[in-house]
Design a protein around this motif. Sequence first.
Motif, PDB file in Angstrom:
ATOM      1  N   CYS A 145       0.855  -1.242  -0.077  1.00 54.37           N
ATOM      2  CA  CYS A 145       0.043  -0.072  -0.163  1.00 54.37           C
ATOM      3  C   CYS A 145       1.020   1.350  -0.066  1.00 54.37           C
ATOM      4  N   SER A 146       2.080   1.106   0.734  1.00 52.87           N
ATOM      5  CA  SER A 146       2.847   2.175   0.676  1.00 52.87           C
ATOM      6  C   SER A 146       3.357   2.468  -0.748  1.00 52.87           C
ATOM      7  N   LYS A 147       3.625   1.469  -1.283  1.00 52.16           N
ATOM      8  CA  LYS A 147       4.292   1.573  -2.692  1.00 52.16           C
ATOM      9  C   LYS A 147       3.079   2.322  -3.780  1.00 52.16           C
ATOM     10  N   GLN A 166       3.635   5.599   6.378  1.00 55.18           N
ATOM     11  CA  GLN A 166       4.802   5.676   6.983  1.00 55.18           C
ATOM     12  C   GLN A 166       4.912   5.746   8.430  1.00 55.18           C
ATOM     13  N   TYR A 167       3.654   6.116   9.001  1.00 54.83           N
ATOM     14  CA  TYR A 167       3.352   6.015  10.378  1.00 54.83           C
ATOM     15  C   TYR A 167       3.187   4.317  10.636  1.00 54.83           C
ATOM     16  N   GLU A 168       2.728   3.862   9.657  1.00 57.64           N
ATOM     17  CA  GLU A 168       2.053   2.202   9.859  1.00 57.64           C
ATOM     18  C   GLU A 168       3.518   1.654   9.892  1.00 57.64           C
ATOM     19  N   ASP A 204       0.042  10.015  -3.877  1.00 60.50           N
ATOM     20  CA  ASP A 204      -0.918  10.371  -2.802  1.00 60.50           C
ATOM     21  C   ASP A 204      -0.308  10.614  -1.410  1.00 60.50           C
ATOM     22  N   GLU A 205       0.057  11.951  -1.192  1.00 58.73           N
ATOM     23  CA  GLU A 205       0.799  12.343  -0.212  1.00 58.73           C
ATOM     24  C   GLU A 205       0.409  12.170   1.200  1.00 58.73           C
ATOM     25  N   GLU A 206      -0.983  12.383   1.358  1.00 58.73           N
ATOM     26  CA  GLU A 206      -1.771  12.034   2.696  1.00 58.73           C
ATOM     27  C   GLU A 206      -1.416  10.664   3.068  1.00 58.73           C
ATOM     28  N   LYS A 256      -8.664   7.232  12.326  1.00 58.34           N
ATOM     29  CA  LYS A 256      -9.676   7.078  11.093  1.00 58.34           C
ATOM     30  C   LYS A 256      -9.333   5.935  10.098  1.00 58.34           C
ATOM     31  N   ASN A 257      -8.023   5.386  10.264  1.00 54.38           N
ATOM     32  CA  ASN A 257      -7.533   4.319   9.484  1.00 54.38           C
ATOM     33  C   ASN A 257      -7.500   2.976   9.934  1.00 54.38           C
ATOM     34  N   GLY A 258      -8.334   2.609  10.957  1.00 50.13           N
ATOM     35  CA  GLY A 258      -8.395   1.178  11.512  1.00 50.13           C
ATOM     36  C   GLY A 258      -7.816   1.128  12.832  1.00 50.13           C
TER      37      GLY A 258
END
Length: 330
Positions: free
Chosen positions: A32-34, A49-51, A41-43, A73-75
């Motif tokens: 997904c990061s790739k 990157q935090y993940e 998709d900067e946001e 908001k992302n799980g």
Amino acid sequence: MTKLEKALLSCEQVIDGIEDGTISTSSAMLQCSKIARLTNDEESLIWLQYEYGGYPRNKDGKILHEAWELGYKNGRGYNQNGQKCIFTELASELEQKIEAQQNAIKNFTTQGTSVGGENAYIAMNNLTSTVARSTSDLVQNISSNQKRLASLQARYYEYALVKQIELTFGNIATDIFANYRERVDNGFSELSKETILKLKAIEGKIDSDNPELYSQALATCRRLFENVSTELFNKYFPDYTDKIFKTKAGKAIDVSGDHYKNKLSAVIETLEEKSVNKTLVGSNIIYLIDWIDNLHNLHCKGVHINVSKEDATKAIIQTYICLGDILNMQ
């Protein structure tokens, strides 16, 4: 392989891998990061990157507010005693915990244990109770960690699925518009070279990241309409010298000077009478004129304030659609 093709391939790997159970959650996150990197998709790239590396904290050990909001908001969000919280374990950490805890359960057993003496029964009962409690605690921890891991997995799956739909649709839309644009370009090849160059010029401006060029793209669209309306008016009314043109409805419109919308309206009305193809323009002239007015407003907006890439793209697409409708009527 283009960036788009690579991103679509990564989307498929995440979606198929999670559905088939052939990819770990941490590997799905890296894919997904790739995808985020390849699609700019900067946001989402910041979130992922935090993940991967962990959620940043301030000097007091608290997670930074912006990072906390992204995580929630992302799980990672859940409610505890009426308060909003997030868990901070990374997907790789949760996977390692679950594996270690599952292995630990296998080692908790009273098999092979023997006790003797007059307190043997009490000792064995205590040992059995201890093993049962420890096993129960491990099962609860495994269940909690699996739920958290599943929440992250679902979020990564959703991200890849949405991106796949977005990229696939965008690719199809791009191909459709490219074919439509080529047809319009060829159809108006009989017009002056200046008009054709304007058709080509608007594309180069929209490919840039310079906001000033977006305004220029809108202005070019407007000048393109001016050129097309003047040339078509001269083509269909070569000997027209009056300033006023009377429509079929009896309305008098000024076709002198730079009244390009009125000239175009007169041309469309004439073409409508001759055209076999009842297009959007042919069936509703007022709609087209309103459409041109909207474009004109966008152009004026581009002169006075900053114009977004979305505004410029919308204007270009509308311009080609309008020109294509006129072309179909000729």
